[in-house]
Structures are given as structure tokens and as C-alpha cells.
Design a protein around this motif. Sequence first.
Motif, PDB file in Angstrom:
ATOM      1  N   ASN A  71      -3.019   4.083   8.057  1.00  0.00           N
ATOM      2  CA  ASN A  71      -4.426   3.294   7.261  1.00  0.00           C
ATOM      3  C   ASN A  71      -5.455   4.091   7.780  1.00  0.00           C
ATOM      4  OD1 ASN A  71      -3.250   0.505   7.388  1.00  0.00           O
ATOM      5  ND2 ASN A  71      -2.978   0.227   9.286  1.00  0.00           N
ATOM      6  N   LYS A  84       1.161  -1.194   0.050  1.00  0.00           N
ATOM      7  CA  LYS A  84       0.518  -0.354   0.222  1.00  0.00           C
ATOM      8  C   LYS A  84       0.544   1.267  -0.068  1.00  0.00           C
ATOM      9  CE  LYS A  84      -3.884  -2.052   2.399  1.00  0.00           C
ATOM     10  NZ  LYS A  84      -5.643  -1.980   3.371  1.00  0.00           N
ATOM     11  N   TYR A 126       2.541   1.761  -3.549  1.00  0.00           N
ATOM     12  CA  TYR A 126       1.479   1.988  -4.717  1.00  0.00           C
ATOM     13  C   TYR A 126      -0.080   3.864  -3.569  1.00  0.00           C
ATOM     14  CZ  TYR A 126      -3.368   2.431  -6.589  1.00  0.00           C
ATOM     15  OH  TYR A 126      -4.692   2.821  -7.105  1.00  0.00           O
ATOM     16  N   CYS A 127       0.666   3.944  -2.986  1.00  0.00           N
ATOM     17  CA  CYS A 127       0.417   5.881  -2.505  1.00  0.00           C
ATOM     18  C   CYS A 127       1.936   6.484  -3.104  1.00  0.00           C
ATOM     19  CB  CYS A 127       0.215   5.829  -1.007  1.00  0.00           C
ATOM     20  SG  CYS A 127      -1.675   4.780   0.020  1.00  0.00           S
TER      21      CYS A 127
END
Length: 177
Positions: A175, A105, A108-109
Motif C-alpha cells: 500500500n 490492485k 493491476y500492478c
Amino acid sequence: MNRKKLQKLTDSLTKNCKHFSKFEVKCLINLFYNLVGEVTERQSVIIGLDRNAFRNILHMTFGMTDDMIMDRVFRGFDKDNDGCISVTEWVYGLSVFLRGTLEEKMKYCFEVFDLNGDSFISKEEMFHMLKNSLLKQPSEEDPDEGIKDLVEITLKKMSQSEFEAQVFKDPNEFNEV
């Protein structure tokens, strides 16, 4: 799609998909073809989800409204940069987007925020990404100035490793985003 082709595609995608079971992959494939069928019901060739169809999914399913972020998420899914998301890109993209590890993640971010693809997030890139995302409060101050101040405080120029180090400091905060 006939049952034999669906089974072969499901088996193929399941082998390389870490975060979904075989049943989930099969459901995602069916969902993909249902979504593509709605978009291209008059075309004889199924290419994939185009930018507008994908943005509609992001808006309706995840409540996304920021045009720039939706475009960047689309680019993150469209790995071959052909302007359409294939069934393979759909399954692999959702695997990371929905169930990816913290490392996946983060990567990806970072790609979403690295607008020019130079492996750094500059102040200008951060400004463009935050400009439409933050709520504008009525005041006499220029709203862009507040965003510029926030970006200045946040980073000067951040590499992917620096980005990851910041996320590892407080993964719970990441998160929540």
C-alpha cells in the motif's frame, strides 16, 4: 451531453462499478468530458483521452514522472488497446486505481510490470521498470549494476501467483507504493 444521455450512461456504469457511488460515477463522467473537451475542443467527435492527455493527468494529479510507468498505467486503463481511454475505461480504471481491493490492485500492478504479457515478470522486465524509478546516487559504481543486483535479489522469474503471495506476506508494504 444532454441530461438523459448522462443519466443513462451513469446508470449503466454504476451497475458494473463496485467502488464508486452513482453520484461519484456521474462526477467522473463529467470530469472525463471536461478533460476530453480541453484536448479535442476543435474536433466534432469525442473519442477519448489519448496517451499524452492521460500522461498529463497522471503527472499533474498524482505526481508521476516516470515515462515507462505512465505508459504502462495508460495500457492498464486502455483495455481495448485502441490508443484512447473511453469514458467506460476511465471510470472502471479509476475504480481499481483509486479504490480497488488488494487483489484488484495486485492484478493491476502485475499487468503494469509484465511488459510482454506472458503472465510472468522476468528479471529484464523488472530491470526496465526500476531503471528510471530509482534515484541514482553519485558513485563510482555503474548505476545499472545496483539495479541489476536489486532485481536479482528480488526475483528470478515471478508468476502472478508468486507476486500475490509476496504481497500477501506484507500488504502494508504494498500500500505504500
